[in-house]
Motif scaffolding. Structure first.
Motif, PDB file in Angstrom:
ATOM      1  N   GLU A  57       0.840  -1.189   0.000  1.00 55.36           N
ATOM      2  CA  GLU A  57       0.000   0.000   0.000  1.00 55.36           C
ATOM      3  C   GLU A  57       0.877   1.242   0.000  1.00 55.36           C
ATOM      4  O   GLU A  57       2.088   1.165   0.160  1.00 55.36           O
ATOM      5  CB  GLU A  57      -0.926  -0.004   1.224  1.00 55.36           C
ATOM      6  CG  GLU A  57      -1.853  -1.192   1.307  1.00 55.36           C
ATOM      7  CD  GLU A  57      -2.846  -1.271   0.160  1.00 55.36           C
ATOM      8  OE1 GLU A  57      -3.177  -0.217  -0.424  1.00 55.36           O
ATOM      9  OE2 GLU A  57      -3.282  -2.382  -0.156  1.00 55.36           O
ATOM     10  N   CYS A  58       0.229   2.389  -0.161  1.00 60.67           N
ATOM     11  CA  CYS A  58       0.938   3.662  -0.149  1.00 60.67           C
ATOM     12  C   CYS A  58       1.627   3.863   1.196  1.00 60.67           C
ATOM     13  O   CYS A  58       1.035   3.644   2.250  1.00 60.67           O
ATOM     14  CB  CYS A  58      -0.021   4.811  -0.445  1.00 60.67           C
ATOM     15  SG  CYS A  58       0.777   6.428  -0.384  1.00 60.67           S
ATOM     16  N   LEU A  59       2.834   4.291   1.134  1.00 65.69           N
ATOM     17  CA  LEU A  59       3.671   4.488   2.307  1.00 65.69           C
ATOM     18  C   LEU A  59       3.064   5.445   3.334  1.00 65.69           C
ATOM     19  O   LEU A  59       3.191   5.245   4.537  1.00 65.69           O
ATOM     20  CB  LEU A  59       5.017   5.030   1.802  1.00 65.69           C
ATOM     21  CG  LEU A  59       6.108   5.411   2.741  1.00 65.69           C
ATOM     22  CD1 LEU A  59       6.596   4.201   3.494  1.00 65.69           C
ATOM     23  CD2 LEU A  59       7.251   6.024   1.959  1.00 65.69           C
ATOM     24  N   CYS A  60       2.352   6.464   2.894  1.00 65.79           N
ATOM     25  CA  CYS A  60       1.850   7.503   3.805  1.00 65.79           C
ATOM     26  C   CYS A  60       0.400   7.306   4.247  1.00 65.79           C
ATOM     27  O   CYS A  60      -0.116   8.121   5.028  1.00 65.79           O
ATOM     28  CB  CYS A  60       1.990   8.868   3.137  1.00 65.79           C
ATOM     29  SG  CYS A  60       3.707   9.278   2.816  1.00 65.79           S
ATOM     30  N   LEU A  61      -0.272   6.284   3.789  1.00 65.33           N
ATOM     31  CA  LEU A  61      -1.677   6.092   4.151  1.00 65.33           C
ATOM     32  C   LEU A  61      -1.941   6.031   5.653  1.00 65.33           C
ATOM     33  O   LEU A  61      -2.913   6.607   6.128  1.00 65.33           O
ATOM     34  CB  LEU A  61      -2.246   4.848   3.476  1.00 65.33           C
ATOM     35  CG  LEU A  61      -2.649   5.008   2.024  1.00 65.33           C
ATOM     36  CD1 LEU A  61      -3.155   3.682   1.473  1.00 65.33           C
ATOM     37  CD2 LEU A  61      -3.688   6.082   1.849  1.00 65.33           C
ATOM     38  N   PRO A  62      -1.096   5.369   6.447  1.00 63.47           N
ATOM     39  CA  PRO A  62      -1.398   5.292   7.886  1.00 63.47           C
ATOM     40  C   PRO A  62      -1.438   6.656   8.567  1.00 63.47           C
ATOM     41  O   PRO A  62      -2.052   6.806   9.614  1.00 63.47           O
ATOM     42  CB  PRO A  62      -0.259   4.447   8.452  1.00 63.47           C
ATOM     43  CG  PRO A  62       0.239   3.665   7.301  1.00 63.47           C
ATOM     44  CD  PRO A  62       0.043   4.532   6.098  1.00 63.47           C
ATOM     45  N   LEU A  63      -0.810   7.654   7.985  1.00 64.90           N
ATOM     46  CA  LEU A  63      -0.815   8.977   8.598  1.00 64.90           C
ATOM     47  C   LEU A  63      -2.210   9.580   8.619  1.00 64.90           C
ATOM     48  O   LEU A  63      -2.492  10.484   9.398  1.00 64.90           O
ATOM     49  CB  LEU A  63       0.165   9.893   7.864  1.00 64.90           C
ATOM     50  CG  LEU A  63       1.619   9.393   7.870  1.00 64.90           C
ATOM     51  CD1 LEU A  63       2.499  10.336   7.071  1.00 64.90           C
ATOM     52  CD2 LEU A  63       2.146   9.221   9.282  1.00 64.90           C
ATOM     53  N   LEU A  64      -3.115   9.052   7.787  1.00 66.35           N
ATOM     54  CA  LEU A  64      -4.496   9.537   7.780  1.00 66.35           C
ATOM     55  C   LEU A  64      -5.272   9.104   9.020  1.00 66.35           C
ATOM     56  O   LEU A  64      -6.329   9.652   9.305  1.00 66.35           O
ATOM     57  CB  LEU A  64      -5.219   9.040   6.524  1.00 66.35           C
ATOM     58  CG  LEU A  64      -4.679   9.554   5.191  1.00 66.35           C
ATOM     59  CD1 LEU A  64      -5.388   8.862   4.039  1.00 66.35           C
ATOM     60  CD2 LEU A  64      -4.824  11.063   5.095  1.00 66.35           C
ATOM     61  N   ASP A  65      -4.759   8.135   9.754  1.00 69.16           N
ATOM     62  CA  ASP A  65      -5.432   7.677  10.978  1.00 69.16           C
ATOM     63  C   ASP A  65      -5.556   8.792  12.016  1.00 69.16           C
ATOM     64  O   ASP A  65      -6.432   8.744  12.877  1.00 69.16           O
ATOM     65  CB  ASP A  65      -4.683   6.496  11.606  1.00 69.16           C
ATOM     66  CG  ASP A  65      -5.063   5.169  10.994  1.00 69.16           C
ATOM     67  OD1 ASP A  65      -6.010   5.134  10.187  1.00 69.16           O
ATOM     68  OD2 ASP A  65      -4.404   4.169  11.323  1.00 69.16           O
ATOM     69  N   ALA A  66      -4.715   9.791  11.941  1.00 74.25           N
ATOM     70  CA  ALA A  66      -4.718  10.863  12.928  1.00 74.25           C
ATOM     71  C   ALA A  66      -5.962  11.746  12.831  1.00 74.25           C
ATOM     72  O   ALA A  66      -6.232  12.521  13.734  1.00 74.25           O
ATOM     73  CB  ALA A  66      -3.472  11.717  12.760  1.00 74.25           C
ATOM     74  N   PHE A  67      -6.739  11.615  11.759  1.00 73.83           N
ATOM     75  CA  PHE A  67      -7.859  12.522  11.531  1.00 73.83           C
ATOM     76  C   PHE A  67      -9.218  11.946  11.883  1.00 73.83           C
ATOM     77  O   PHE A  67     -10.230  12.462  11.446  1.00 73.83           O
ATOM     78  CB  PHE A  67      -7.870  12.987  10.067  1.00 73.83           C
ATOM     79  CG  PHE A  67      -6.632  13.734   9.696  1.00 73.83           C
ATOM     80  CD1 PHE A  67      -6.383  14.986  10.225  1.00 73.83           C
ATOM     81  CD2 PHE A  67      -5.703  13.167   8.849  1.00 73.83           C
ATOM     82  CE1 PHE A  67      -5.234  15.682   9.890  1.00 73.83           C
ATOM     83  CE2 PHE A  67      -4.554  13.852   8.510  1.00 73.83           C
ATOM     84  CZ  PHE A  67      -4.312  15.112   9.035  1.00 73.83           C
ATOM     85  N   GLY A  68      -9.269  10.891  12.668  1.00 72.94           N
ATOM     86  CA  GLY A  68     -10.569  10.312  12.998  1.00 72.94           C
ATOM     87  C   GLY A  68     -10.557   9.594  14.326  1.00 72.94           C
ATOM     88  O   GLY A  68      -9.513   9.275  14.878  1.00 72.94           O
ATOM     89  N   VAL A  69     -11.750   9.364  14.845  1.00 74.31           N
ATOM     90  CA  VAL A  69     -11.890   8.618  16.088  1.00 74.31           C
ATOM     91  C   VAL A  69     -11.605   7.141  15.823  1.00 74.31           C
ATOM     92  O   VAL A  69     -10.907   6.477  16.580  1.00 74.31           O
ATOM     93  CB  VAL A  69     -13.315   8.794  16.662  1.00 74.31           C
ATOM     94  CG1 VAL A  69     -13.506   7.950  17.907  1.00 74.31           C
ATOM     95  CG2 VAL A  69     -13.581  10.259  16.941  1.00 74.31           C
ATOM     96  N   CYS A  99      -9.135   0.303  17.036  1.00 76.23           N
ATOM     97  CA  CYS A  99      -9.450   1.376  17.990  1.00 76.23           C
ATOM     98  C   CYS A  99      -8.803   1.165  19.355  1.00 76.23           C
ATOM     99  O   CYS A  99      -8.300   2.101  19.968  1.00 76.23           O
ATOM    100  CB  CYS A  99     -10.954   1.494  18.175  1.00 76.23           C
ATOM    101  SG  CYS A  99     -11.806   2.169  16.757  1.00 76.23           S
ATOM    102  N   CYS A 100      -8.836  -0.066  19.833  1.00 75.91           N
ATOM    103  CA  CYS A 100      -8.392  -0.345  21.205  1.00 75.91           C
ATOM    104  C   CYS A 100      -6.936  -0.775  21.317  1.00 75.91           C
ATOM    105  O   CYS A 100      -6.315  -0.585  22.360  1.00 75.91           O
ATOM    106  CB  CYS A 100      -9.277  -1.424  21.820  1.00 75.91           C
ATOM    107  SG  CYS A 100     -11.008  -0.928  21.912  1.00 75.91           S
TER     108      CYS A 100
END
Length: 127
Positions: A57-69, A99-100
Motif C-alpha cells: 500500500e501507499c507508504l503515507c496512508l497510515p498517517l491519515l489515521d490521525a484525523f478520525g476517532v 481502535c483499542c
C-alpha cells in the motif's frame, strides 16, 4: 469445425498450510518479534508507514489515521491482510482491534506479512 482455445488457469499453491484461515500470531504476541515491537513502541508513525509499504500500500496512508476517532487505515489494512490471506474474522472485530489496540494491531499485521512471505508456485492446470 470450431476449435475452442482455452487458456490454462493458474493454480496457486503455498507451503503455508499450517496457518490455514487463522492469524499466525495473536494480537498480544508483540514480544514474539522484539525488534518490530521496539520499532513500533519508539516510532509508531514510521513503523506503520513501513508496514503499509510491506503490504503493498501507499507508504503515507497510515498517517491519515490521525484525523478520525476510528483509525480508518489501520482498520482497512487489517481487513485487506485478512482477506489476502483468507483469515477468518469480521470488519467489526478489525475495527475494535484498530481502535483499542492500534500498535498491537500494526505489530500483528507486520508479523503476518513476514510469516506469509513464502514463494508461490504457479502450476498450469489443463482445462
Amino acid at each position: 469445425m470450431s476449435h475452442q482455445l482455452n487458456q490454462p488457469k493458474p493454480f496457486t499453491m503455498t507451503t503455508m498450510t499450517s496457518l490455514n484461515n487463522q492469524w499466525s500470531s495473536d494480537i498480544c504476541d508483540c514480544f514474539d518479534d522484539l525488534p518490530q515491537c521496539c520499532f513500533a513502541f519508539w516510532c509508531l508513525p514510521c513503523f506503520t508507514c513501513k508496514v503499509s509499504h510491506d503490504a503493498g500500500e501507499c507508504l503515507c496512508l497510515p498517517l491519515l489515521d490521525a484525523f478520525g476517532v476510528i483509525p480508518p487505515m489501520t482498520t482497512a489494512l487489517r481487513v485487506s491482510v485478512r482477506q489476502r490471506y483468507g483469515i477468518q474474522g469480521t470488519v467489526c472485530h478489525d475495527c475494535i482491534y484498530a481502535c483499542c489496540c492500534g500498535p498491537c494491531t500494526w505489530c500483528q499485521i507486520s508479523r503476518e506479512i513476514q510469516a506469509r512471505k513464502n514463494p508461490i508456485t504457479f502450476v498450469n492446470m489443463a482445462p
